[in-house]
Design a protein around this motif. Structure first.
Motif, PDB file in Angstrom:
ATOM      1  N   ALA A  60     -23.832 -17.151  22.399  1.00 20.47           N
ATOM      2  CA  ALA A  60     -23.596 -16.486  21.571  1.00 20.47           C
ATOM      3  C   ALA A  60     -23.541 -15.155  22.083  1.00 20.47           C
ATOM      4  CB  ALA A  60     -25.375 -16.680  20.977  1.00 20.47           C
ATOM      5  N   SER A  61     -23.042 -14.408  21.635  1.00 18.87           N
ATOM      6  CA  SER A  61     -22.873 -12.813  22.508  1.00 18.87           C
ATOM      7  C   SER A  61     -23.437 -11.986  21.144  1.00 18.87           C
ATOM      8  CB  SER A  61     -21.949 -11.981  22.342  1.00 18.87           C
ATOM      9  OG  SER A  61     -20.896 -12.102  22.001  1.00 18.87           O
ATOM     10  N   LEU A  62     -24.061 -10.537  21.578  1.00 18.75           N
ATOM     11  CA  LEU A  62     -24.879 -10.010  21.359  1.00 18.75           C
ATOM     12  C   LEU A  62     -24.715  -9.032  19.421  1.00 18.75           C
ATOM     13  CD1 LEU A  62     -27.391  -7.837  20.879  1.00 18.75           C
ATOM     14  CD2 LEU A  62     -25.685  -5.299  21.706  1.00 18.75           C
ATOM     15  N   ALA A  63     -22.841  -9.439  18.715  1.00 19.81           N
ATOM     16  CA  ALA A  63     -22.499  -8.879  18.843  1.00 19.81           C
ATOM     17  C   ALA A  63     -21.259 -10.043  17.742  1.00 19.81           C
ATOM     18  CB  ALA A  63     -20.778  -7.703  18.486  1.00 19.81           C
ATOM     19  N   GLY A  64     -21.606 -11.063  18.361  1.00 16.80           N
ATOM     20  CA  GLY A  64     -20.348 -12.117  18.291  1.00 16.80           C
ATOM     21  C   GLY A  64     -19.097 -11.690  18.743  1.00 16.80           C
ATOM     22  N   GLY A  65     -18.167 -13.121  18.831  1.00  8.20           N
ATOM     23  CA  GLY A  65     -16.562 -12.580  18.114  1.00  8.20           C
ATOM     24  C   GLY A  65     -16.266 -13.154  19.773  1.00  8.20           C
ATOM     25  N   ALA A  66     -14.911 -12.685  20.461  1.00  9.02           N
ATOM     26  CA  ALA A  66     -14.427 -12.469  21.729  1.00  9.02           C
ATOM     27  C   ALA A  66     -14.900 -11.692  22.627  1.00  9.02           C
ATOM     28  CB  ALA A  66     -12.787 -12.334  21.987  1.00  9.02           C
ATOM     29  N   VAL A  67     -15.043 -12.220  24.491  1.00 11.74           N
ATOM     30  CA  VAL A  67     -16.349 -11.313  25.185  1.00 11.74           C
ATOM     31  C   VAL A  67     -15.200 -11.668  26.064  1.00 11.74           C
ATOM     32  CG1 VAL A  67     -17.955 -11.751  26.117  1.00 11.74           C
ATOM     33  CG2 VAL A  67     -18.172 -12.071  23.761  1.00 11.74           C
ATOM     34  N   SER A  68     -15.346 -10.524  26.625  1.00  7.93           N
ATOM     35  CA  SER A  68     -14.418 -10.184  27.808  1.00  7.93           C
ATOM     36  C   SER A  68     -14.421 -11.733  29.241  1.00  7.93           C
ATOM     37  CB  SER A  68     -13.832  -9.112  28.253  1.00  7.93           C
ATOM     38  OG  SER A  68     -15.125  -8.792  28.517  1.00  7.93           O
ATOM     39  N   THR A  69     -14.060 -12.154  29.903  1.00  6.78           N
ATOM     40  CA  THR A  69     -14.044 -12.410  31.415  1.00  6.78           C
ATOM     41  C   THR A  69     -13.877 -11.472  31.929  1.00  6.78           C
ATOM     42  OG1 THR A  69     -13.295 -14.465  31.757  1.00  6.78           O
ATOM     43  CG2 THR A  69     -15.023 -14.791  30.312  1.00  6.78           C
ATOM     44  N   ASN A  70     -14.443 -12.178  33.840  1.00  7.23           N
ATOM     45  CA  ASN A  70     -13.588 -11.554  34.850  1.00  7.23           C
ATOM     46  C   ASN A  70     -12.478 -12.249  34.977  1.00  7.23           C
ATOM     47  OD1 ASN A  70     -14.586 -13.977  36.032  1.00  7.23           O
ATOM     48  ND2 ASN A  70     -15.178 -12.963  37.395  1.00  7.23           N
TER      49      ASN A  70
END
Length: 347
Positions: A66-76
């Motif tokens: 889970a993330s704050l807004a959801g959806g695709a989250v970037s990584t390093n």
């Protein structure tokens, strides 16, 4: 090039799996944010996704991201992680409990810790979780919720000073690879997240399940939290880049229970004691006797954390000859007694 790598299981699938297997899998929720370290997520995720009580059992955990807004989250890396909105776990109608919450680390943790909405939602989700964990700099976001106040915690060695400066109520430890304080676990950087996850599997399912999982990952050993972030072997190798004392160090590691003098070490290196001492200090930066003591402390801390050997047996196995010599060496090296070390870091 960016790749979206969807790895989370939604709540519908969670309930479907529980109904199908006839048991309730324990939920593990990973919290991510932009610019996480991919291995901080994928390492523990791999452990929890495949851990089971026996090789024939169903997976013991059900993982979600889970993330704050959801959806695709970037990584390093070029890989992006698919996620659900955190608010899904805050819905009053949600009946899925959270057994383990894991805050993932990454450079984005600093910005995430300054986002009031993110901090608030993480704090609310953490209050619903039985166990709360952080990997690497995820401890910075966890500290922002106040949940680490008055507790022992660790993060990647590069971030320990920052964590201590920003959150002085946290008792930051700089050396262990992971720390458990009550129901809150924190771990050092990158691969330490795997060590922490394996320790949690051991706590939940027993030593054999953790060993089976470690074998599956081709991990050479299950490390206790008391092992140092700073690999002693790597430090020695970085000091001795020409390999002048590599064979000596290998021999010392396997013979710590013997009486080891400068003359013995010099003979192994085909040098006179005077030449050996001078060249050893010039290369390694410490006198030979101090190096041997440090190796004995390393060996003893591993035995205390991972075996049931008595203090006397541990002292003899590591070449201290008696418990008092071991106690003094622990205080010189670690500023803690062997008994307190064992109580804090017993696997």
């Amino acid at each position: 090039m960016h790749i979206t790598f969807g790895i989370n299981d939604n709540m519908t699938a969670f309930h479907a799996n529980s109904h199908r297997t006839g048991r309730c899998a324990k939920s593990v929720l990973f919290v991510v944010y932009p610019n996480i370290v991919l291995l901080d997520l994928s390492g523990p995720l791999q452990v929890f996704t495949h851990a089971r009580e026996t090789p024939q059992s169903e997976p013991h955990y059900r993982t979600s991201v889970a993330s704050l807004a959801g959806g695709a989250v970037s990584t390093n890396t070029i890989i992006r992680i698919d996620s659900d909105p955190l608010e899904n776990w805050l819905n009053q109608n949600t009946v899925v409990s959270i057994d383990t919450l894991v805050i993932v680390g990454g450079d984005g943790a600093i910005d995430a810790a300054l986002d009031p909405e993110m901090v608030s939602q993480v704090a609310q989700v953490a209050r619903k979780a039985t166990r709360v964990c952080s990997v690497c700099s995820g401890a910075i976001l966890l500290a922002a919720t106040g949940l680490l106040d008055g507790r022992r915690a660790v993060t990647h060695w590069e971030d320990c000073d920052l964590l201590a400066a920003r959150y002085p109520a946290v008792n930051v430890e700089t050396d262990p690879i992971y720390v458990k304080d009550g129901n809150i676990w924190t771990s050092a950087g990158i691969t330490a997240g795997v060590d922490m996850a394996l320790a949690i599997v051991q706590e939940d399912l027993g030593a054999q399940a953790a060993i089976d999982m470690a074998r599956s990952l081709v991990t050479p050993m299950i490390r206790s939290g008391g092992q140092s972030q700073f690999s002693a072997d790597l430090i020695r190798q970085s000091s001795d880049t020409d390999g002048l004392f590599t064979e000596l160090h290998r021999w010392l590691t396997n013979n710590l229970d013997q009486q080891i003098t400068v003359e013995v070490m010099a003979g192994r290196c085909a040098m006179s004691p005077r030449t050996f001492s001078r060249r050893y200090v010039a290369t390694m930066g410490v006198p030979p006797a101090k190096a041997v003591e440090a190796m004995r402390v390393e060996a003893a801390r591993d035995l205390l954390a991972t075996t049931d050997h008595s203090m006397k047996s541990t002292a003899l196995r590591c070449g201290f000859r008696d418990q008092e010599r071991m106690r003094r060496a622990f205080h010189r090296t670690l500023n803690v007694s062997p008994s307190l070390y064992k109580s804090q870091f017993r696997l």
